[in-house]
Design a protein around this motif. Structure first.
Motif, mmCIF file in Angstrom:
data_model
loop_
_atom_site.group_PDB
_atom_site.id
_atom_site.type_symbol
_atom_site.label_atom_id
_atom_site.label_comp_id
_atom_site.label_asym_id
_atom_site.label_seq_id
_atom_site.Cartn_x
_atom_site.Cartn_y
_atom_site.Cartn_z
ATOM 1 N N ARG A 152 -14.037 29.668 6.936
ATOM 2 C CA ARG A 152 -12.620 30.018 6.972
ATOM 3 C C ARG A 152 -12.440 31.329 7.723
ATOM 4 N NH1 ARG A 152 -7.889 27.994 4.967
ATOM 5 N NH2 ARG A 152 -6.368 29.533 4.341
ATOM 6 N N LEU A 153 -11.601 31.288 8.751
ATOM 7 C CA LEU A 153 -11.286 32.468 9.557
ATOM 8 C C LEU A 153 -9.769 32.609 9.601
ATOM 9 C CD1 LEU A 153 -13.775 31.733 12.469
ATOM 10 C CD2 LEU A 153 -14.075 33.422 10.677
ATOM 11 N N ALA A 199 -13.976 21.960 15.664
ATOM 12 C CA ALA A 199 -12.551 21.759 15.415
ATOM 13 C C ALA A 199 -12.140 22.701 14.288
ATOM 14 C CB ALA A 199 -12.272 20.314 15.024
ATOM 15 N N PHE A 200 -11.044 23.403 14.489
ATOM 16 C CA PHE A 200 -10.465 24.292 13.478
ATOM 17 C C PHE A 200 -9.114 23.731 13.081
ATOM 18 C CE2 PHE A 200 -13.297 26.932 15.924
ATOM 19 C CZ PHE A 200 -13.924 27.715 14.975
ATOM 20 N N VAL A 201 -8.821 23.717 11.798
ATOM 21 C CA VAL A 201 -7.569 23.162 11.290
ATOM 22 C C VAL A 201 -6.822 24.252 10.529
ATOM 23 C CG1 VAL A 201 -6.559 21.418 9.770
ATOM 24 C CG2 VAL A 201 -8.605 20.874 11.086
ATOM 25 N N ALA A 243 -20.308 29.210 19.313
ATOM 26 C CA ALA A 243 -20.599 29.337 17.881
ATOM 27 C C ALA A 243 -20.779 27.992 17.207
ATOM 28 C CB ALA A 243 -19.451 30.099 17.207
ATOM 29 N N SER A 244 -21.030 26.933 17.966
ATOM 30 C CA SER A 244 -21.014 25.605 17.372
ATOM 31 C C SER A 244 -22.258 25.248 16.576
ATOM 32 C CB SER A 244 -20.791 24.556 18.450
ATOM 33 O OG SER A 244 -21.858 24.562 19.364
ATOM 34 N N SER A 245 -23.361 25.965 16.737
ATOM 35 C CA SER A 245 -24.584 25.522 16.079
ATOM 36 C C SER A 245 -24.822 26.124 14.702
ATOM 37 C CB SER A 245 -25.789 25.775 16.977
ATOM 38 O OG SER A 245 -25.856 27.140 17.311
ATOM 39 N N LEU A 246 -24.493 27.383 14.488
ATOM 40 C CA LEU A 246 -24.776 28.032 13.216
ATOM 41 C C LEU A 246 -23.534 28.696 12.643
ATOM 42 C CD1 LEU A 246 -28.105 29.816 14.188
ATOM 43 C CD2 LEU A 246 -27.877 27.770 12.802
ATOM 44 N N ALA A 247 -23.332 28.537 11.339
ATOM 45 C CA ALA A 247 -22.171 29.151 10.691
ATOM 46 C C ALA A 247 -22.235 30.669 10.781
ATOM 47 C CB ALA A 247 -22.096 28.715 9.233
ATOM 48 N N SER A 248 -23.448 31.247 10.829
ATOM 49 C CA SER A 248 -23.564 32.706 10.898
ATOM 50 C C SER A 248 -23.020 33.244 12.221
ATOM 51 C CB SER A 248 -25.019 33.116 10.735
ATOM 52 O OG SER A 248 -25.816 32.577 11.768
ATOM 53 N N ALA A 249 -22.947 32.383 13.242
ATOM 54 C CA ALA A 249 -22.429 32.823 14.538
ATOM 55 C C ALA A 249 -20.925 33.062 14.498
ATOM 56 C CB ALA A 249 -22.766 31.787 15.612
ATOM 57 N N PHE A 250 -20.262 32.697 13.398
ATOM 58 C CA PHE A 250 -18.824 32.905 13.286
ATOM 59 C C PHE A 250 -18.485 34.365 12.997
ATOM 60 C CE2 PHE A 250 -19.024 28.365 12.392
ATOM 61 C CZ PHE A 250 -18.029 27.915 13.229
ATOM 62 N N GLU A 251 -19.466 35.139 12.583
ATOM 63 C CA GLU A 251 -19.194 36.540 12.285
ATOM 64 C C GLU A 251 -18.681 37.234 13.537
ATOM 65 O OE1 GLU A 251 -22.480 38.486 10.438
ATOM 66 O OE2 GLU A 251 -22.827 36.802 9.076
#
Length: 196
Positions: free
Chosen positions: A40-41, A78-80, A175-183
């Protein structure tokens, strides 16, 4: 017939309750978010593992029931968003300003859907915008006006009255491969304007 008498006994109340509870839990899980691992962003939510090999069984069931084809892990994300930055539900009776900077993706689209997942009809016959066709400021930032009536600049038509959902698809996203890349990833803001 006497051999069938044990089978024709009424079912115990606990068995009926367990069956009802199991069916109710299944229906709730299939109507909710697709599984675990949500990122969530702000008002935006993404499920980065939805298109990957490590998809959980609940997400797999939701995808099968909805009949959607998620982006593969290497294809993008995809972001919703179903709420604005203040947590209020998105409603087409209101105007919105969607503002952001350059996203770490080769190409992205922003579309308007109804809560059931169908593209939202509108008088302009335009269902979304692309990053390639946006008017931008000198620093690469953009502002999109989401409203029922036409606006100057980047206008995203909302269509008829009622709630709606915004879907931003980022293709070949870094940032599609790892959730940590969302930081550190900054998603566009969704600010509510006037409502009629």
């Amino acid at each position: 017939m006497s051999d069938l008498k044990p089978l024709l006994k009424p079912l115990p109340t606990t068995l009926i309750a367990a069956l009802a509870l199991g069916l109710a839990a299944t229906v709730v899980s299939l109507r909710g978010d697709p599984g675990f691992g949500a990122v969530r962003l702000g008002p935006w939510t993404s499920f980065p593992r939805l298109g990957g090999a490590d998809i959980d069984p609940y997400a797999r069931a939701v995808v099968a029931v909805d009949g959607v084809l998620p982006l593969g892990t290497g294809e993008g994300l995809a972001f919703v968003a179903s709420e604005d930055d203040k947590g209020l539900a998105l409603e087409s009776r209101c105007d919105y300003q969607i503002s952001g900077a350059i996203l770490p993706a080769r190409f992205w689209t922003l579309s308007v859907y109804d809560p059931e997942g169908r593209l939202r009809r509108n008088i302009a016959g335009r269902y979304g915008l692309t990053s390639a066709g946006l008017l931008r400021s000198a620093d690469g930032g953009f502002t999109i006006h989401a409203a029922r009536e036409a606006r100057g600049g980047n206008w995203l038509p909302l269509g008829e009255q009622g709630r709606f959902v915004l879907v931003l698809r980022a293709y070949e996203a870094g940032a599609s491969s790892l959730a940590s890349a969302f930081e550190g990833l900054i998603m566009p803001t969704i600010t509510r304007g006037d409502c009629s």
